[in-house]
Motif scaffolding. Sequence first.
Motif, PDB file in Angstrom:
ATOM      1  N   GLU A   1      42.337  44.455  34.381  1.00  0.00           N
ATOM      2  CA  GLU A   1      42.031  43.052  34.690  1.00  0.00           C
ATOM      3  C   GLU A   1      41.881  42.838  36.196  1.00  0.00           C
ATOM      4  OE1 GLU A   1      45.103  40.777  32.875  1.00  0.00           O
ATOM      5  OE2 GLU A   1      44.454  41.274  30.834  1.00  0.00           O
ATOM      6  N   ALA A   2      42.706  43.510  36.991  1.00  0.00           N
ATOM      7  CA  ALA A   2      42.611  43.374  38.448  1.00  0.00           C
ATOM      8  C   ALA A   2      41.285  43.914  38.960  1.00  0.00           C
ATOM      9  CB  ALA A   2      43.774  44.102  39.122  1.00  0.00           C
ATOM     10  N   VAL A   3      40.841  45.029  38.399  1.00  0.00           N
ATOM     11  CA  VAL A   3      39.561  45.608  38.827  1.00  0.00           C
ATOM     12  C   VAL A   3      38.412  44.719  38.380  1.00  0.00           C
ATOM     13  CG1 VAL A   3      37.999  47.563  38.477  1.00  0.00           C
ATOM     14  CG2 VAL A   3      40.409  47.971  38.928  1.00  0.00           C
ATOM     15  N   GLU A   4      38.461  44.199  37.155  1.00  0.00           N
ATOM     16  CA  GLU A   4      37.392  43.338  36.656  1.00  0.00           C
ATOM     17  C   GLU A   4      37.296  42.044  37.453  1.00  0.00           C
ATOM     18  OE1 GLU A   4      38.049  42.773  32.511  1.00  0.00           O
ATOM     19  OE2 GLU A   4      37.531  44.835  32.008  1.00  0.00           O
ATOM     20  N   SER A   5      38.420  41.553  37.956  1.00  0.00           N
ATOM     21  CA  SER A   5      38.393  40.296  38.708  1.00  0.00           C
ATOM     22  C   SER A   5      37.669  40.438  40.048  1.00  0.00           C
ATOM     23  CB  SER A   5      39.813  39.776  38.935  1.00  0.00           C
ATOM     24  OG  SER A   5      40.504  40.628  39.818  1.00  0.00           O
ATOM     25  N   THR A   6      37.533  41.671  40.548  1.00  0.00           N
ATOM     26  CA  THR A   6      36.819  41.885  41.816  1.00  0.00           C
ATOM     27  C   THR A   6      35.312  41.927  41.616  1.00  0.00           C
ATOM     28  OG1 THR A   6      36.902  44.296  41.645  1.00  0.00           O
ATOM     29  CG2 THR A   6      38.754  43.206  42.750  1.00  0.00           C
ATOM     30  N   GLY A   7      34.859  42.015  40.359  1.00  0.00           N
ATOM     31  CA  GLY A   7      33.430  42.084  40.094  1.00  0.00           C
ATOM     32  C   GLY A   7      32.875  43.495  40.122  1.00  0.00           C
ATOM     33  N   PHE A   8      33.737  44.498  40.154  1.00  0.00           N
ATOM     34  CA  PHE A   8      33.308  45.897  40.188  1.00  0.00           C
ATOM     35  C   PHE A   8      32.596  46.268  38.903  1.00  0.00           C
ATOM     36  CE2 PHE A   8      34.177  50.347  39.128  1.00  0.00           C
ATOM     37  CZ  PHE A   8      33.578  50.973  40.210  1.00  0.00           C
ATOM     38  N   GLU A   9      31.490  46.960  39.015  1.00  0.00           N
ATOM     39  CA  GLU A   9      30.752  47.466  37.862  1.00  0.00           C
ATOM     40  C   GLU A   9      30.844  48.990  37.871  1.00  0.00           C
ATOM     41  OE1 GLU A   9      29.128  45.874  35.394  1.00  0.00           O
ATOM     42  OE2 GLU A   9      29.870  43.988  36.193  1.00  0.00           O
TER      43      GLU A   9
END
Length: 95
Positions: A43-51
């Motif tokens: 969730e922390a990685v997804e919140s940064t917008g990383f693809e």
Amino acid sequence: MERSTLIILAVVCIVIFIAPLVMFSGHGEDDGYFGGADDAAGEAVESTGFEPWFSSIWEPPSGEIESLLFALQAAIGAIIIGYFFGYWRGQGKDE
């Protein structure tokens, strides 16, 4: 050990086992309880917008298959570790 000490230890173990079940009764992963560190990190990685720049070669067809593969991996690791500990322990014995 004395019998009273064993009874006290047994009661403490039972309390430690049952306390989380009582404290979090009715709560689940949807409420944020019992979520693992993997979920929080994802969730922390997804919140940064990383693809992600790659995709998996193979995805297990279901969650049950994924759990089976994880359990199989853990069992193989336990067998290997147990073998080497047993071998190491056997080396110290006189024949």
